[in-house]
Design an enzyme around this catalytic site. Structure first.
Site, mmCIF file in Angstrom:
data_model
loop_
_atom_site.group_PDB
_atom_site.id
_atom_site.type_symbol
_atom_site.label_atom_id
_atom_site.label_comp_id
_atom_site.label_asym_id
_atom_site.label_seq_id
_atom_site.Cartn_x
_atom_site.Cartn_y
_atom_site.Cartn_z
ATOM 1 C CG ASP A 1 14.602 2.968 40.731
ATOM 2 O OD1 ASP A 1 13.425 2.637 40.477
ATOM 3 O OD2 ASP A 1 14.924 3.597 41.757
ATOM 4 C CG ASN B 1 11.384 0.333 34.463
ATOM 5 O OD1 ASN B 1 12.327 0.922 33.987
ATOM 6 N ND2 ASN B 1 11.363 -0.980 34.639
ATOM 7 N NE ARG C 1 4.291 1.325 39.167
ATOM 8 C CZ ARG C 1 5.405 1.938 39.571
ATOM 9 N NH1 ARG C 1 5.438 3.249 39.665
ATOM 10 N NH2 ARG C 1 6.462 1.248 39.889
ATOM 11 C CG HIS D 1 7.638 -2.433 34.718
ATOM 12 N ND1 HIS D 1 8.675 -1.906 35.452
ATOM 13 C CD2 HIS D 1 6.555 -2.387 35.543
ATOM 14 C CE1 HIS D 1 8.244 -1.565 36.662
ATOM 15 N NE2 HIS D 1 6.964 -1.844 36.737
ATOM 16 N NE ARG E 1 7.566 -2.303 42.649
ATOM 17 C CZ ARG E 1 8.223 -1.460 41.881
ATOM 18 N NH1 ARG E 1 7.868 -1.297 40.616
ATOM 19 N NH2 ARG E 1 9.253 -0.785 42.339
ATOM 20 C CG LEU F 1 27.710 -10.651 29.442
ATOM 21 C CD1 LEU F 1 28.630 -9.686 30.177
ATOM 22 C CD2 LEU F 1 26.591 -9.881 28.759
ATOM 23 C CB SER G 1 16.914 -0.899 46.915
ATOM 24 O OG SER G 1 16.621 0.463 46.845
HETATM 25 C C1 FPP Z 1 12.212 -0.361 39.132
HETATM 26 O O1 FPP Z 1 11.525 0.718 38.583
HETATM 27 C C2 FPP Z 1 12.178 -1.469 38.199
HETATM 28 C C3 FPP Z 1 11.704 -2.712 38.469
HETATM 29 C C4 FPP Z 1 11.183 -3.108 39.785
HETATM 30 C C5 FPP Z 1 11.665 -3.730 37.420
HETATM 31 C C6 FPP Z 1 12.846 -3.747 36.554
HETATM 32 C C7 FPP Z 1 12.538 -4.549 35.385
HETATM 33 C C8 FPP Z 1 12.936 -4.244 34.139
HETATM 34 C C9 FPP Z 1 13.779 -3.102 33.815
HETATM 35 C C10 FPP Z 1 12.609 -5.123 33.014
HETATM 36 C C11 FPP Z 1 13.152 -6.477 33.296
HETATM 37 C C12 FPP Z 1 13.481 -7.154 32.096
HETATM 38 C C13 FPP Z 1 13.892 -8.420 32.074
HETATM 39 C C14 FPP Z 1 14.430 -8.928 30.844
HETATM 40 C C15 FPP Z 1 13.810 -9.316 33.245
HETATM 41 P P1 FPP Z 1 10.234 1.237 39.341
HETATM 42 O O2 FPP Z 1 9.073 0.509 38.832
HETATM 43 O O3 FPP Z 1 10.437 1.119 40.823
HETATM 44 O O4 FPP Z 1 10.211 2.725 38.907
HETATM 45 P P2 FPP Z 1 9.737 3.971 39.787
HETATM 46 O O5 FPP Z 1 10.681 4.052 40.961
HETATM 47 O O6 FPP Z 1 9.878 5.127 38.863
HETATM 48 O O7 FPP Z 1 8.321 3.704 40.201
#
Ligand code: FPP
Length: 255
Positions: free
Chosen positions: A35, A37, A48, A52, A86, A146, A211
């Protein structure tokens, strides 16, 4: 006390923390809610999706580290059943990431004997995403290292409802009686069938909630929360989380 330990560990280098780890007590299954990003990007004045993209690079590093440490299963919450809410541009971008990650990393994952596995409603993913992830599952299916378990379009309540419906059908067909139903049968009907429960659950970005993530499976997991935003998470944080985990006494309701 744990906070003190955590602060103390933060001042150590990655190698020092690794040396501190008890190799006989590495959590076998680590599950991560990645979480922060969006906030990472916002803090830098970026869109945003830049968060990611950076988050995807971290996935790579964490997979390597987990594999090095001898973790057996790494579950990553990449997209939840609620994330469809989103903006479309963000969802479209998130749906490109598994494909992008696997296009770049599949040869390395093969070399490192990593087995890709999925958990979630894969049918509802865009065709290009589905194709990329199913290809990775197929190509790595005989790997024995893994297990990299991507939670994609995953929601724990959906998973439980789905398992209950499958069981209700068995009861309706007369192949199972309500008296025969037990935890093991429920688990076999869930998306984690044949996986052990997470030993350690990590969530980044300072949010202290689950969540809708693995609600059944984390019943006895150890939780480690950090304020670090996912794009800033690194190998050192992972080893720190494990070091804290190793100080915990897991009693499973006993004494
Ligand atoms: C939550 O942060 C993150 C996500 C919903 C997406 C997570 C995805 C990745 C880390 C990349 C995935 C990579 C692969 C290889 C599948 P948020 O966007 O809710 O952050 P915020 O709470 O700060 O807005």
């Amino acid at each position: 006390m744990l906070e003190k330990l955590s602060k103390w560990k933060s001042s150590l280098s990655s190698q020092e923390i690794k040396d501190e780890l008890d190799q006989a007590n590495i959590p076998k299954h680590i599950a991560i809610i990645m979480d922060g990003n969006g906030r990472w990007a916002k803090n830098k004045g970026l869109p945003r999706i830049a968060g990611h993209r950076e988050g995807m690079k971290v996935v790579n590093k964490v997979v390597q580290k987990a594999n090095d440490l001898g973790v057996e299963v790494l579950t990553l919450y990449a997209f939840s059943t609620e994330n469809w809410k989103r903006p479309k541009t963000e969802v479209d971008y998130l749906m490109k990431l598994p494909e992008r990650f696997l296009n770049n990393e599949l040869p390395k994952l093969m070399e490192e004997n990593v087995k890709v596995r999925l958990m979630g409603s894969i049918e509802e993913l865009p065709e290009h995403t589905k194709k990329a992830v199913l290809k990775a599952v197929r190509e790595t299916e005989n790997n024995t290292g893994l297990i990299l378990n991507f939670a994609l379009n995953y929601g724990s309540r959906f998973e439980l409802m789905n398992a209950i419906k499958k069981i209700a059908k068995q009861v309706e067909m007369g192949t199972l009686t309500p008296e025969e139903l037990n935890e093991s049968i429920l688990e076999k009907n869930m998306m984690t069938a044949e996986l052990r429960d997470p030993d350690l659950l990590i969530r980044t970005s300072g949010e202290i909630r689950l969540s809708n993530f693995m609600l059944w499976q984390v019943a006895y997991s150890e939780f480690w929360f950090t304020d670090v935003l996912w794009p800033d998470f690194n190998e050192k944080h992972l080893t720190e989380a494990i070091a804290v985990y190793q100080k915990r006494a897991r009693r499973y309701g006993g004494v």
